[in-house]
Write a protein that holds these residues in place. Sequence first.
Motif, PDB file in Angstrom:
ATOM      1  N   LEU A 145       3.445  -4.781 -10.453  1.00 22.44           N
ATOM      2  CA  LEU A 145       3.760  -3.959  -9.296  1.00 22.44           C
ATOM      3  C   LEU A 145       2.537  -3.106  -8.970  1.00 22.44           C
ATOM      4  O   LEU A 145       2.036  -2.374  -9.833  1.00 22.44           O
ATOM      5  N   GLN A 146       2.070  -3.176  -7.721  1.00 24.73           N
ATOM      6  CA  GLN A 146       0.923  -2.382  -7.282  1.00 24.73           C
ATOM      7  C   GLN A 146       1.280  -1.696  -5.973  1.00 24.73           C
ATOM      8  O   GLN A 146       1.435  -2.334  -4.937  1.00 24.73           O
ATOM      9  N   THR A 147       1.423  -0.380  -6.022  1.00 24.92           N
ATOM     10  CA  THR A 147       1.809   0.393  -4.855  1.00 24.92           C
ATOM     11  C   THR A 147       1.569   1.867  -5.138  1.00 24.92           C
ATOM     12  O   THR A 147       1.245   2.255  -6.259  1.00 24.92           O
ATOM     13  N   SER A 148       1.759   2.692  -4.111  1.00 25.61           N
ATOM     14  CA  SER A 148       1.638   4.134  -4.294  1.00 25.61           C
ATOM     15  C   SER A 148       2.936   4.757  -4.781  1.00 25.61           C
ATOM     16  O   SER A 148       2.935   5.792  -5.436  1.00 25.61           O
ATOM     17  N   ASN A 149       4.051   4.119  -4.449  1.00 27.52           N
ATOM     18  CA  ASN A 149       5.343   4.688  -4.822  1.00 27.52           C
ATOM     19  C   ASN A 149       6.360   3.561  -4.946  1.00 27.52           C
ATOM     20  O   ASN A 149       6.305   2.573  -4.211  1.00 27.52           O
ATOM     21  N   ILE A 167       1.431   3.522  -9.566  1.00 32.37           N
ATOM     22  CA  ILE A 167       2.796   4.027  -9.564  1.00 32.37           C
ATOM     23  C   ILE A 167       2.887   5.273 -10.436  1.00 32.37           C
ATOM     24  O   ILE A 167       2.229   5.385 -11.472  1.00 32.37           O
ATOM     25  N   SER A 168       3.718   6.189 -10.039  1.00 32.34           N
ATOM     26  CA  SER A 168       3.933   7.399 -10.822  1.00 32.34           C
ATOM     27  C   SER A 168       4.622   7.056 -12.134  1.00 32.34           C
ATOM     28  O   SER A 168       5.411   6.109 -12.229  1.00 32.34           O
ATOM     29  N   GLU A 212       0.815  -1.212   0.000  1.00 32.67           N
ATOM     30  CA  GLU A 212       0.000   0.000   0.000  1.00 32.67           C
ATOM     31  C   GLU A 212       0.850   1.265   0.000  1.00 32.67           C
ATOM     32  O   GLU A 212       0.459   2.272  -0.571  1.00 32.67           O
ATOM     33  N   GLY A 213       2.007   1.226   0.649  1.00 32.13           N
ATOM     34  CA  GLY A 213       2.825   2.423   0.747  1.00 32.13           C
ATOM     35  C   GLY A 213       3.910   2.501  -0.304  1.00 32.13           C
ATOM     36  O   GLY A 213       3.755   3.157  -1.338  1.00 32.13           O
ATOM     37  N   VAL A 214       5.036   1.802  -0.045  1.00 31.60           N
ATOM     38  CA  VAL A 214       6.214   1.936  -0.900  1.00 31.60           C
ATOM     39  C   VAL A 214       6.807   0.563  -1.164  1.00 31.60           C
ATOM     40  O   VAL A 214       6.846  -0.299  -0.285  1.00 31.60           O
TER      41      VAL A 214
END
Length: 927
Positions: free
Chosen positions: A506-510, A536-537, A485-487
């Motif tokens: 890949l599944q995440t915020s960052n 992801i950005s 969820e985070g990094v």
Amino acid sequence: MPRMEISVFSALLPLLLLAFVNHGLSWAWTAPDCNIGDSSLLANLSYYTPICSLVPGLYLFASCSNIKDVIQTLRAVPHDREALCLQGMVPILPPNAFANFFSLKLLRLQLGNLKVTSKTFQGLDQLQHLHFEHHAPCCMGLFLPSDALEALISLNDLSFQGYCLNYSQNIQLPISLTCLTLRHSCLTKLQELQEIFSNLVPGSSNSVSPRSLVSFLEVLDLSSNLQLNQAGDGALHSLQLHSLRLDSTPLSSIGLLGSGLLQLGFLSLVGTGVKKMPGNVVRYFALHALDLGRNQIQDIWDPDLTNYHSLELLSLHDNGLQSLPIKFLSALPQLQRLNLSMNNLGSTLVLPEGLVSAKLKVLDLSYNEFCNLPYGAFSFLPQLQELWLGGNNISNLMNGTLEGLMWLKTLDLSWNQIKVLNPGWLSSLPSLTSLNLLGTYLEHISGKQLQGPHKLRHLLLGSHDMLDIYPPWPPELLSLEVRAEGVIQFIVHNEEPFLFLENLTLQTSNILFHTTVSDNTTVYFPSLYHLTLRGISSYVFSSHQPQKFFSQLPRLEHLHFWSDHMDTDNMCLLSMPRLQVLELGDLNFLSEFSLVKLEMLLKQVPQLQVLALSHLNPGTLSMSTFKDLGHLRLLLLNSEYSLGLDSSLQELIPQMPQYVYFSDVTFTCQCKSSWVGPWATQAPNTFVYGLEKSICMANTSDYSRTPFVSFLSDHCPHDPEFWVFLISFNLILLMSTLALFGCPKWYWLHYLQNLFHSWWWKLCGRGPRRQLYYDVFISYCQQDKAWVLKELVPALEKPPPIGEGLKLCLPDRDFGLGWDRMDATVASMETSRAILCVLSCQALKSTWCNLELRLATYHLVARPAVARLLLLFLETIDRQKLCSYHRLTRWLQKEDYFDFHQGMEEWDFFCEQLQRRLREAGQERED
């Protein structure tokens, strides 16, 4: 009628018909209430649009709803479909309703109360799956004549769901049938099957010959028959059956003992309310598989275990079991698969002691609230290959917990409370190939913690917050999925690549990339084929980043990228030369340069075949957006707001992809999109879906949900450029024809008359076929004659491998003495598979070259769907000099030409394209 008036009428008739065709005849490829597509292009196409429920191996589908007339609906469906789903209210299926669908292998019918005729399914020799479905509570009426299925010689799967067959008697089942399903029907006892299907059970009908009996059924599914409570003596007398499903029925399993079944291998009694295991039935049939899931069996008694020695598969999932008998496994010597998931076996795993279970290969203990796994918990299962422990409360795995599992290949520990993995915890699993650690609380994982397995190929990692991944990576890893969820942070000590990794998710915020060597260290993915990124950005694809996480992806073909970040300015896809499928969602393209960014992005992937855009809001799409995507086969726009379609897109109509989908799209109410309606109903090579359901908004305060197509037809005039072209073309052709009346020879009039007859016969689907004498007719001027005879002709006429071995027609060489050159040119073009025009500045000044070029480009208007013209430029020619050749200018937009003024380096490409055009021309002539 005088002879002169007949000639004039014959000349004018083609012009009138041409105007009628352009105005009134619709080559419709938009099928109302139908979705047509190819699911092999985009695996998750059903996420965006409703598609037919398919079986593995079938991809070409058509799914139609709101049907009232089957014949009329199927006229708009291409005949090459492999799967066809029809939903609506149709009282009767007429004879030969599907006769044109020779490739059909799956047919689903949801048509309400239905009557089928004897010849409804004529012509479906390849049909393998036939399903009559109605999803409302029982029961709809269905009438099948006794010989309705006689033509289905390849049918192996027949299903009736929600239909009552009491009025259909003595139905002859195909002898190829292997699976028969009757769900939610009005069966009350098994004897009724003998009356409905005359050749299912031997002796049920005196008129049935032994050769027409269904010799063996793999599956008989009678699930969800809520009135089926009787079996009866001899109900299935002498029937050879492998699997019987009685899920959610009140029929007692004891009634099967007198049913007359010869053999039975698998019995499914899911959700039947059973409270005790049917030991007598297992012993009587010597069952190999038994499914008792979702019942109320809370205890298993030791005396009953002697009845189950033949079982190889046993499922007791979701029964509320709290313990197992001590001799449970030792009493099942043949057991290979055991499902005990979703029970209450306690906080500490306690498996029965006793003899070693030598054959158990699959054990499912998911969702049993386990907290602890003792040392050597599975040591008495040496042949175990799959162990499922997901959804428990396991927090710690000791080094000896998995001791003795030398042949274990799959281990699932997902959604547990695991926070730490001790080094060496996998040391006793040398054969492990798949490991699932999704949904855990891991914060750090190192390649050293994964040591032990020799060939770990599939790895799934997850954490609720952040996850640091340290090398060394498993050397033979093929697929990797990481969620946090985070990094997610990759720690790299050196340039160690994932050499064999093919699938990465890949599944995440960052995502962070930390190197301990240098700032330019890069992670390599030389074999990556499928990449999925969520949340992801887009900086991971930025060309301005010193550390490029995805710097080179030479083999990547599928990219699925969903992100809600703002930084899409520097997104770059230049490192993906083989990309074929691109799915973009939730990228923030709301700035004023959004369309420019999208255009620049698509220019970097010219080999793209599938483009799916969702929640991007790119603004107004124009020709420049898609002009470089010559290989595009599917375009999907989903959940877009205030979408505009510029009129410049009309120029790309010949290159539009095969499938265009609009799903939940809101357009802008602008008349510059007025071309969309005629294109969607008259595009011969493109199927358009969802346009009739789309709405438009005139402004930000317009919430009337105006249908987009209705707005265009009510408020926007027809395309003036199209009508100007149509009127001017007809007038010029009419004046030219009238001028020819003064000519002493009537060859042109005779030619036009014959051309019209050929066109009319071709349109009607029948007519004479001309003999093709030449492969290529070559048009050239006298100034270029030397190059044509010395360079081009020898290379094309010489047999392979030196040349192409083609039969050429050259006017100076092949026209006989005394021939009229005009007649000979027309006849030679008609009897050639392709036309090659050699163009130069001198050729454009030649009268005969001009005439030959205009005759060749005439096919662009008369026969636009067939590409039989190739252009070869010997020198650079200013496009302004070609403005008078309207049809030639249109042809050049398709880029079907070759430039030789820079040398002969394109010769191989030219020969390859020429051969392809010849094949297309030959196929068109044979249709």
